[in-house]
Enzyme design. Structure first.
Site, PDB file in Angstrom:
ATOM      1  N   ASP A  74      38.899  -1.514 -20.768  1.00  0.00           N
ATOM      2  CA  ASP A  74      38.530  -1.793 -19.384  1.00  0.00           C
ATOM      3  C   ASP A  74      37.054  -2.137 -19.218  1.00  0.00           C
ATOM      4  O   ASP A  74      36.205  -1.255 -19.158  1.00  0.00           O
ATOM      5  CB  ASP A  74      38.886  -0.578 -18.519  1.00  0.00           C
ATOM      6  N   ASP A  88      37.015  -8.782 -15.444  1.00  0.00           N
ATOM      7  CA  ASP A  88      37.587  -7.475 -15.734  1.00  0.00           C
ATOM      8  C   ASP A  88      38.752  -7.621 -16.707  1.00  0.00           C
ATOM      9  O   ASP A  88      39.690  -8.367 -16.460  1.00  0.00           O
ATOM     10  CB  ASP A  88      38.065  -6.878 -14.401  1.00  0.00           C
TER      11      ASP A  88
END
Ligand code: NAG
Ligand code: NAG
Ligand code: NAG
Length: 395
Positions: free
Chosen positions: A90, A277
């Protein structure tokens, strides 16, 4: 269609309680990276060149990654003796955490009692609590600890990070109550991210190459420099409202031959308006701008419209030839020509646009990044994209 819409988005982590950790000293790894040829180095900003003396010839750490249910998992080892875990990769969050014994209904949690290197962090005579709420409403609650983390490295020896600050989670949401993923690896700009805790030797360099199947690698340090034929770069920004996130500036989206400028819309900015992201699947844009994108797609596609939860534009067809090619134009010169796979998803007889409008922070998600080798280079303030067949890259 899959309900896994914003699985692990990230951007708005409301982290409570922790501030006193913010500047935890980073512990340098036993295996420094390196391998900057002079040539590569000279293209870097001069602010980083003072660090060249810190790098030595050696190896670059990496982790194997795997696609699973709309997110990418990475393998890492935790504790002594080491236990292998798979956690979500992440770039949109900071804290690395894993399910820890005792925890509610989770399977195969890591057990601090079986690790000789586990050390709980203490605040005011009590274990320091943390609480993370991801934008998709998943969460983790637990206590901070320091522990040894190991990654693989190009030298063949493990890359060891002793006393790395992690979260030991005793209560996480249902998505984590499976053997895998058993946590999240935070890789944003924050001081506690795994990347930051690797220390300055890595220069914040990181690269990945995502595809819809198979395994791939997440590289750090000198091995993460993305260059060569076809490479384009977008300017990377740090913004006050989310200072630990990697922002790009989206200037326009093209749908077929129609270019839709952000100028004159609420999305417009010149200092970053969208977070890149790895932990979010779809691409999210403000609804008013996204509507223009959908309208342009609708003008091209001649097929029956159908509804599908979580998506805004779906058709009853699996013929990708009906759909227009989408390009995203980022400030700095990255005009990304996206494959249809990056922007549309077919499930059975239905195909949907994977760009969705909402009111939250705009996100450039992992599906749109498929089949680019993506390299983050904070010291040059660039994210580079190189069109690559990612499933062929390391197979
Ligand atoms: C870094 O480079 C910029 C532009 O080339 C220059 O203006 C600046 O003085 C340099 N800074 C240092 C510390 O050398
Ligand atoms: C776990 O956290 C959730 C969300 O805060 C809470 O509703 C639940 O009661 C907690 N479970 C336990 C066993 O503490
Ligand atoms: C990408 O590589 C895989 C594995 O080598 C191969 O099967 C596939 O056809 C390649 N895709 C393209 C578009 O070249």
């Amino acid at each position: 269609m899959s309900p896994a819409i914003r699985m692990m988005s990230t951007t708005t982590l409301f982290i409570q309680i922790i501030t006193f950790f913010l500047f935890t000293a980073t512990v340098l790894s036993s295996s420094p990276p390196s391998g900057f040829s002079i040539d590569l180095f000279q293209r870097r900003s001069n602010s980083s060149s003072s660090r060249v003396s810190n790098t030595q010839l050696g190896s670059s750490p990496y982790a194997d990654t795997e696609f699973e249910n709309f997110v990418y998992l990475m393998n890492l080892q935790i504790g002594t003796p080491p236990i292998e875990i798979e956690a979500i990769l992440d770039t949109g969050s900071e804290i690395t955490w894993t399910n820890c014994f005792p925890c509610n209904d989770c399977i195969i949690p890591f057990s601090p009692l079986s690790s000789s290197t586990y050390k709980e962090k203490i605040c005011d005579d009590n274990p320091c609590p943390y609480e993370i709420n991801y934008e998709d409403k998943t969460y983790s609650r637990g206590t901070y600890a320091t522990e040894t983390i190991r990654l693989q490295s190009t030298s063949g020896k493990p890359y060891t990070m002793p006393e790395t600050t992690i979260g030991c989670s005793h209560n996480s949401s249902a998505d984590f109550k499976k053997p895998s993923p058993s946590g999240v690896v935070g890789l944003n700009w924050g001081p506690l991210s795994l990347l930051s805790q690797m220390g300055e030797d890595m220069l914040g360099l990181m690269s990945y190459c995502f595809s819809g199947k198979g395994t791939s690698k997440l590289n750090f340090g000198s091995n993460a420099i993305v260059s060569g034929d076809g490479t384009v770069s977008a300017n990377l920004f740090r913004k006050l409202e989310h200072p630990n996130n990697y922002y790009l500036n989206l200037d326009a989206v093209s749908v077929g031959k129609t270019r839709i400028e952000t100028l004159g819309t609420p999305l417009h900015a010149s200092d970053g308006n969208i977070i890149i992201d790895s932990g979010t699947t779809l691409t999210y844009l403000p609804e008013s701008y996204c509507k223009k994108v959908r309208t342009a797609v609708e003008k091209v596609v001649k097929a029956e419209r159908v509804a599908s939860p979580g998506y805004q534009l779906c058709y009853r067809t699996k013929n990708m030839d009906l759909f227009p090619v989408i390009k995203m134009h980022f400030q700095g010169g990255a005009d990304l020509f996206l494959d249809k796979f990056n922007t549309y998803m077919t499930n059975g007889e239905v195909t949907c646009l994977m760009i969705v409008g909402d009111r939250l922070t705009p996100i450039f998600g992992n599906r749109a990044q498929n089949n680019f080798l993506v390299g983050y280079d904070p010291s040059s303030q660039l994210v580079s994209f190189k069109p690559t067949n990612c499933s062929a890259l390391w197979s």
